[in-house]
Design a protein around this motif. Structure first.
Motif, PDB file in Angstrom:
ATOM      1  N   LEU A  15      20.913  26.405  21.894  1.00  0.00           N
ATOM      2  CA  LEU A  15      20.663  27.096  20.625  1.00  0.00           C
ATOM      3  C   LEU A  15      20.931  26.201  19.423  1.00  0.00           C
ATOM      4  N   PHE A  16      21.969  25.378  19.490  1.00  0.00           N
ATOM      5  CA  PHE A  16      22.274  24.478  18.379  1.00  0.00           C
ATOM      6  C   PHE A  16      21.142  23.473  18.183  1.00  0.00           C
ATOM      7  N   LEU A  17      20.702  22.867  19.267  1.00  0.00           N
ATOM      8  CA  LEU A  17      19.609  21.894  19.177  1.00  0.00           C
ATOM      9  C   LEU A  17      18.304  22.576  18.746  1.00  0.00           C
ATOM     10  N   TRP A  18      18.023  23.739  19.317  1.00  0.00           N
ATOM     11  CA  TRP A  18      16.799  24.473  18.981  1.00  0.00           C
ATOM     12  C   TRP A  18      16.802  24.872  17.506  1.00  0.00           C
ATOM     13  N   SER A  19      17.913  25.410  17.019  1.00  0.00           N
ATOM     14  CA  SER A  19      17.942  25.848  15.615  1.00  0.00           C
ATOM     15  C   SER A  19      17.817  24.660  14.670  1.00  0.00           C
ATOM     16  N   VAL A 107      26.913  33.665  19.820  1.00  0.00           N
ATOM     17  CA  VAL A 107      25.656  34.187  20.377  1.00  0.00           C
ATOM     18  C   VAL A 107      25.603  33.881  21.871  1.00  0.00           C
ATOM     19  N   ALA A 108      25.988  32.667  22.245  1.00  0.00           N
ATOM     20  CA  ALA A 108      25.989  32.279  23.661  1.00  0.00           C
ATOM     21  C   ALA A 108      26.924  33.171  24.477  1.00  0.00           C
ATOM     22  N   LEU A 109      28.066  33.511  23.918  1.00  0.00           N
ATOM     23  CA  LEU A 109      28.997  34.419  24.589  1.00  0.00           C
ATOM     24  C   LEU A 109      28.321  35.759  24.858  1.00  0.00           C
ATOM     25  N   HIS A 110      27.685  36.312  23.838  1.00  0.00           N
ATOM     26  CA  HIS A 110      27.025  37.613  23.998  1.00  0.00           C
ATOM     27  C   HIS A 110      25.864  37.546  24.997  1.00  0.00           C
ATOM     28  N   LEU A 111      25.060  36.498  24.916  1.00  0.00           N
ATOM     29  CA  LEU A 111      23.952  36.354  25.863  1.00  0.00           C
ATOM     30  C   LEU A 111      24.472  36.174  27.291  1.00  0.00           C
ATOM     31  N   SER A 112      25.541  35.399  27.447  1.00  0.00           N
ATOM     32  CA  SER A 112      26.109  35.184  28.785  1.00  0.00           C
ATOM     33  C   SER A 112      26.663  36.483  29.366  1.00  0.00           C
ATOM     34  N   ILE A 113      27.319  37.273  28.546  1.00  0.00           N
ATOM     35  CA  ILE A 113      27.825  38.571  29.021  1.00  0.00           C
ATOM     36  C   ILE A 113      26.656  39.476  29.396  1.00  0.00           C
ATOM     37  N   LEU A 114      25.621  39.479  28.579  1.00  0.00           N
ATOM     38  CA  LEU A 114      24.433  40.277  28.893  1.00  0.00           C
ATOM     39  C   LEU A 114      23.804  39.830  30.212  1.00  0.00           C
ATOM     40  N   LEU A 115      23.723  38.524  30.423  1.00  0.00           N
ATOM     41  CA  LEU A 115      23.183  38.011  31.689  1.00  0.00           C
ATOM     42  C   LEU A 115      24.091  38.380  32.870  1.00  0.00           C
ATOM     43  N   PHE A 116      25.395  38.335  32.659  1.00  0.00           N
ATOM     44  CA  PHE A 116      26.331  38.715  33.719  1.00  0.00           C
ATOM     45  C   PHE A 116      26.167  40.191  34.072  1.00  0.00           C
ATOM     46  N   LEU A 117      26.060  41.038  33.049  1.00  0.00           N
ATOM     47  CA  LEU A 117      25.932  42.478  33.285  1.00  0.00           C
ATOM     48  C   LEU A 117      24.609  42.853  33.949  1.00  0.00           C
ATOM     49  N   THR A 118      23.592  42.036  33.736  1.00  0.00           N
ATOM     50  CA  THR A 118      22.271  42.324  34.314  1.00  0.00           C
ATOM     51  C   THR A 118      22.008  41.521  35.583  1.00  0.00           C
ATOM     52  N   GLN A 119      23.015  40.860  36.096  1.00  0.00           N
ATOM     53  CA  GLN A 119      22.868  39.984  37.258  1.00  0.00           C
ATOM     54  C   GLN A 119      22.171  40.639  38.455  1.00  0.00           C
ATOM     55  N   PRO A 120      22.433  41.911  38.773  1.00  0.00           N
ATOM     56  CA  PRO A 120      21.760  42.508  39.939  1.00  0.00           C
ATOM     57  C   PRO A 120      20.258  42.778  39.725  1.00  0.00           C
ATOM     58  N   ARG A 126      15.562  40.904  33.580  1.00  0.00           N
ATOM     59  CA  ARG A 126      16.651  40.291  32.800  1.00  0.00           C
ATOM     60  C   ARG A 126      16.085  39.575  31.575  1.00  0.00           C
ATOM     61  N   MET A 127      14.977  38.851  31.778  1.00  0.00           N
ATOM     62  CA  MET A 127      14.355  38.146  30.649  1.00  0.00           C
ATOM     63  C   MET A 127      13.775  39.146  29.642  1.00  0.00           C
ATOM     64  N   ALA A 128      13.228  40.247  30.139  1.00  0.00           N
ATOM     65  CA  ALA A 128      12.703  41.280  29.237  1.00  0.00           C
ATOM     66  C   ALA A 128      13.826  41.864  28.381  1.00  0.00           C
ATOM     67  N   ILE A 129      14.983  42.072  28.971  1.00  0.00           N
ATOM     68  CA  ILE A 129      16.135  42.598  28.214  1.00  0.00           C
ATOM     69  C   ILE A 129      16.532  41.610  27.121  1.00  0.00           C
ATOM     70  N   ILE A 130      16.549  40.316  27.435  1.00  0.00           N
ATOM     71  CA  ILE A 130      16.881  39.294  26.434  1.00  0.00           C
ATOM     72  C   ILE A 130      15.849  39.305  25.305  1.00  0.00           C
ATOM     73  N   VAL A 131      14.566  39.371  25.661  1.00  0.00           N
ATOM     74  CA  VAL A 131      13.515  39.385  24.637  1.00  0.00           C
ATOM     75  C   VAL A 131      13.678  40.615  23.745  1.00  0.00           C
ATOM     76  N   ILE A 164      13.688  34.320  18.686  1.00  0.00           N
ATOM     77  CA  ILE A 164      13.227  34.941  19.934  1.00  0.00           C
ATOM     78  C   ILE A 164      12.987  33.877  21.005  1.00  0.00           C
ATOM     79  N   ILE A 165      12.291  32.822  20.645  1.00  0.00           N
ATOM     80  CA  ILE A 165      12.004  31.756  21.610  1.00  0.00           C
ATOM     81  C   ILE A 165      13.290  31.048  22.024  1.00  0.00           C
ATOM     82  N   GLY A 166      14.170  30.753  21.069  1.00  0.00           N
ATOM     83  CA  GLY A 166      15.432  30.068  21.383  1.00  0.00           C
ATOM     84  C   GLY A 166      16.303  30.867  22.330  1.00  0.00           C
ATOM     85  N   TRP A 167      16.482  32.162  22.052  1.00  0.00           N
ATOM     86  CA  TRP A 167      17.284  32.996  22.942  1.00  0.00           C
ATOM     87  C   TRP A 167      16.660  33.068  24.327  1.00  0.00           C
ATOM     88  N   THR A 168      15.335  33.184  24.375  1.00  0.00           N
ATOM     89  CA  THR A 168      14.653  33.316  25.660  1.00  0.00           C
ATOM     90  C   THR A 168      14.789  32.036  26.490  1.00  0.00           C
TER      91      THR A 168
END
Length: 189
Positions: A15-19, A107-120, A126-131, A164-168
């Protein structure tokens, strides 16, 4: 826990490099107008494409004391402006980079938690939820800035696209190689 920490680190870097890279897109920094009205002998504020006007030609001498450190509005006969002012000595590029890294780490913390919670869930879901989370974020942030602050559409839509693209991309990397769907999901007891 190690996977979440690794995910936070990887997503922060992406995200840092992308932004930083996307700020150079036409709707980023190049879209801003830079106007300077500094007195002779003052250390010049460095910026590309500066429209330099003679000191006191744009504002009154009370401008700085009236607007410094505040969010203000200014109404003239023909325009309405939102103004955010800070003393020039607070401009610190190193400080901005540090704050940007901290922001992206959160932001990375929140995205990582979201990915952890959606792991199953399946990868595509999972990508749709991020988008959709990123769409909610840009709508809440840039929609309000377009409405209340009059942020130009090309800028707001451009930086929304960047977010949107960076988070995805960042979530894709983490979900694909770090916080993956378990091969055999745990069966609830």
């Amino acid at each position: 826990m190690r996977k979440i920490l690794l995910s936070i680190l990887v997503i922060t870097v992406i995200l840092f490099l992308w932004s930083g890279m996307t700020q150079m897109f036409p709707w980023g920094v190049p879209s801003t107008q830079n106007v300077a009205t500094q007195s002779p002998g003052q250390e010049k504020f460095e910026s590309d494409r500066v429209l330099e006007l003679p000191a006191q030609s744009l504002t009154t001498s009370a401008y700085d004391s009236l607007f410094a450190g505040k969010i203000s509005t200014l109404t003239t006969d023909d325009t309405f402006s939102w103004i955010v002012n800070r003393p020039i000595e607070t401009y610190d590029m190193t400080g901005y980079f540090v704050k940007e890294i901290i922001t992206q780490a959160l932001v990375a913390l929140h995205l990582s938690i979201l990915l952890f919670l959606t792991q199953p869930l399946p990868f595509g879901r999972r990508m749709a939820i991020i988008v959709f989370a990123s769409l909610a974020a840009v709508t809440a942030i840039y929609g309000q800035l377009m409405n209340w602050w009059g942020l130009p559409n090309v800028y707001a839509l451009g930086v929304s696209f960047n977010l949107i693209i960076g988070w995805t991309i960042a979530a894709y990397v983490s979900a694909k190689w770090i916080i993956k769907k378990p091969a055999h999901p745990a069966v609830p007891a």
